[in-house]
Design an enzyme around this catalytic site. Structure first.
Site, mmCIF file in Angstrom:
data_model
loop_
_atom_site.group_PDB
_atom_site.id
_atom_site.type_symbol
_atom_site.label_atom_id
_atom_site.label_comp_id
_atom_site.label_asym_id
_atom_site.label_seq_id
_atom_site.Cartn_x
_atom_site.Cartn_y
_atom_site.Cartn_z
ATOM 1 N N VAL A 151 75.480 -33.215 17.013
ATOM 2 C CA VAL A 151 76.104 -33.138 15.379
ATOM 3 C C VAL A 151 76.546 -31.761 15.387
ATOM 4 C CG1 VAL A 151 74.630 -34.883 14.220
ATOM 5 C CG2 VAL A 151 73.779 -32.471 14.208
ATOM 6 N N TYR A 203 63.357 -23.860 8.692
ATOM 7 C CA TYR A 203 63.275 -25.369 8.332
ATOM 8 C C TYR A 203 63.496 -25.802 7.032
ATOM 9 C CZ TYR A 203 61.980 -30.313 8.864
ATOM 10 O OH TYR A 203 61.824 -31.767 8.725
ATOM 11 N N GLY A 233 70.466 -38.869 15.501
ATOM 12 C CA GLY A 233 69.167 -38.633 16.178
ATOM 13 C C GLY A 233 68.708 -39.959 16.441
HETATM 14 N N1 NAP Z 1 58.132 -36.093 11.272
HETATM 15 C C1 NAP Z 1 57.967 -35.777 9.979
HETATM 16 O O1 NAP Z 1 57.004 -35.682 9.607
HETATM 17 C C2 NAP Z 1 59.291 -35.374 9.370
HETATM 18 C C3 NAP Z 1 59.076 -35.010 8.128
HETATM 19 C C4 NAP Z 1 59.921 -34.661 7.171
HETATM 20 C C5 NAP Z 1 61.342 -34.862 7.582
HETATM 21 N N2 NAP Z 1 61.579 -35.222 8.864
HETATM 22 C C6 NAP Z 1 63.130 -35.391 9.177
HETATM 23 O O2 NAP Z 1 63.228 -36.569 9.685
HETATM 24 C C7 NAP Z 1 64.298 -36.698 10.737
HETATM 25 C C8 NAP Z 1 63.909 -37.151 11.999
HETATM 26 O O3 NAP Z 1 62.686 -36.300 12.721
HETATM 27 P P1 NAP Z 1 61.705 -37.119 13.618
HETATM 28 O O4 NAP Z 1 60.400 -36.794 13.229
HETATM 29 O O5 NAP Z 1 62.149 -38.499 13.830
HETATM 30 O O6 NAP Z 1 61.982 -36.102 14.854
HETATM 31 P P2 NAP Z 1 62.037 -36.257 16.376
HETATM 32 O O7 NAP Z 1 61.104 -37.532 16.830
HETATM 33 O O8 NAP Z 1 62.260 -35.036 16.803
HETATM 34 O O9 NAP Z 1 63.766 -37.117 16.293
HETATM 35 C C9 NAP Z 1 64.811 -36.456 16.022
HETATM 36 C C10 NAP Z 1 66.082 -36.830 17.137
HETATM 37 O O10 NAP Z 1 67.109 -36.199 16.942
HETATM 38 C C11 NAP Z 1 67.646 -35.556 18.041
HETATM 39 N N3 NAP Z 1 68.578 -34.328 17.870
HETATM 40 C C12 NAP Z 1 68.118 -33.076 17.703
HETATM 41 N N4 NAP Z 1 68.928 -32.411 17.428
HETATM 42 C C13 NAP Z 1 70.144 -33.062 17.395
HETATM 43 C C14 NAP Z 1 71.691 -32.732 17.210
HETATM 44 N N5 NAP Z 1 72.282 -31.640 17.492
HETATM 45 N N6 NAP Z 1 72.537 -33.908 17.449
HETATM 46 C C15 NAP Z 1 72.016 -35.181 17.362
HETATM 47 N N7 NAP Z 1 70.868 -35.246 17.730
HETATM 48 C C16 NAP Z 1 70.019 -34.518 17.776
HETATM 49 C C17 NAP Z 1 66.500 -35.406 18.828
HETATM 50 O O11 NAP Z 1 66.685 -34.926 20.076
HETATM 51 P P3 NAP Z 1 65.568 -34.120 20.781
HETATM 52 O O12 NAP Z 1 64.696 -34.942 21.566
HETATM 53 O O13 NAP Z 1 66.586 -33.263 21.690
HETATM 54 O O14 NAP Z 1 64.863 -33.475 19.848
HETATM 55 C C18 NAP Z 1 65.771 -36.525 18.499
HETATM 56 O O15 NAP Z 1 66.154 -37.466 19.216
HETATM 57 C C19 NAP Z 1 64.681 -35.011 10.852
HETATM 58 O O16 NAP Z 1 65.664 -34.795 10.347
HETATM 59 C C20 NAP Z 1 63.288 -34.464 10.417
HETATM 60 O O17 NAP Z 1 63.710 -32.963 9.940
HETATM 61 C C21 NAP Z 1 60.551 -35.389 9.764
#
Ligand code: NAP
Length: 258
Positions: free
Chosen positions: A64, A162, A12
């Site tokens: 993934v 989630y 990701g």
């Molecule tokens: N932002 C927050 O506040 C927050 C808080 C706690 C935890 N997290 C965790 O941190 C991680 C990253 O979050 P983020 O905020 O950076 O999210 P994001 O901006 O949505 O980025 C996530 C990335 O993962 C990709 N992805 C989604 N499904 C996938 C798959 N099946 N295989 C490979 N790649 C995939 C997404 O593609 P798409 O563009 O298609 O979605 C996107 O490029 C996640 O695990 C999230 O749960 C985030």
């Protein structure tokens, strides 16, 4: 093929937290291999930043959740770089629709748990099998960092799938840490709170208000770089006598207050 530089896999990694992690590790001299569902062309501006740093990276478009894609990606990484020194399990999704746990659909549960937990679980299994073939370097074989969430332990009844996926990931951290401690592979977990990325765009106002009302002891949004800096510490080797630990990266939100 072998390569003197170390190699990090980030799932990701085309945007958000994953991209910040990839960029941080590239700046520290790692080859970076990214598995993401997006087309690289859609995030050209991000990859232009890696190009400008002269970073060595491999991008593979795939999920993934897809066994064939996981295997093809890892084969490409090993063919290009040799050993895998770091795995950052970052790919994750929120539910497409927030709905009360009494209304949650099986489709949404399967999608979120399938990506956030099952995808991470089986991709890790595959990568670890590769890591176990590798020699020790500087007293260790490799490091794994799971990007989990405060939602591993905080109840949000409008996105229970989630929360359950992240609670499962917390156990995954412990299981792999236990299994791999004697193999020179330490496993860590980061629990971000509210981080300013596309994922939180839909709830920006809600969290802005909470920050203004003092819900977070450190009264600001977290940034992707905050998470990337923590990953940098975990992979540095300076925490070699701990494994299975997590770090709350949430501005102190985990502190129970009266
Ligand atoms: N932002 C927050 O506040 C927050 C808080 C706690 C935890 N997290 C965790 O941190 C991680 C990253 O979050 P983020 O905020 O950076 O999210 P994001 O901006 O949505 O980025 C996530 C990335 O993962 C990709 N992805 C989604 N499904 C996938 C798959 N099946 N295989 C490979 N790649 C995939 C997404 O593609 P798409 O563009 O298609 O979605 C996107 O490029 C996640 O695990 C999230 O749960 C985030």
């Amino acid at each position: 093929m072998s390569n003197a530089k170390k190699t990090a896999i980030v799932t990701g990694g085309s945007r958000g937290i994953g991209f910040a992690v990839a960029k941080q590790l590239a700046s520290e001299g790692y080859n970076v291999a990214i598995l993401d569902v997006n087309a690289l062309e859609d995030y050209r501006a991000n990859f232009a930043q890696l190009d400008a740093m002269d970073a060595d990276y491999l991008y593979y478009q795939g999920s993934v959740t897809d066994k064939a894609a996981r295997e093809a990606f890892l084969s490409a990484v090993v063919a290009k770089y040799g050993d895998v020194d770091v795995l950052v399990n970052n790919a994750g999704v929120a539910p497409l629709v927030r709905s009360d746990i009494l209304e949650m659909t099986e489709e949404s549960f399967d999608r979120v748990v399938g990506i956030n937990l099952k995808g991470a679980m089986f991709f890790t299994q595959l990568v670890v099998r590769q890591m176990l073939k590798q020699p020790y370097k500087d007293g260790r074989r490799a490091t794994i960092v799971n990007i989990c969430s405060s939602s591993a332990y905080i109840s949000s009844i409008s996105r229970g799938e989630y929360c359950m996926s992240k609670a499962g990931m917390a156990m995954m951290t412990l299981l792999y840490a236990d299994r791999l401690a004697a193999e020179g592979i330490n496993v860590y977990e980061i629990r971000p709170g509210v981080i300013d990325t596309d994922m939180t765009k839909v709830v920006h106002k809600k969290y802005n208000d909470l920050i203004e009302q003092g819900a977070f002891p450190i009264a600001r949004w977290g940034t992707p770089q905050d998470i990337a800096d923590a990953v940098s510490v975990f992979v540095s080797g300076k925490l070699s006598y701990c494994t299975g630990n997590y770090l709350d990266l949430d501005g102190g939100f985990h502190i129970a207050r009266l």
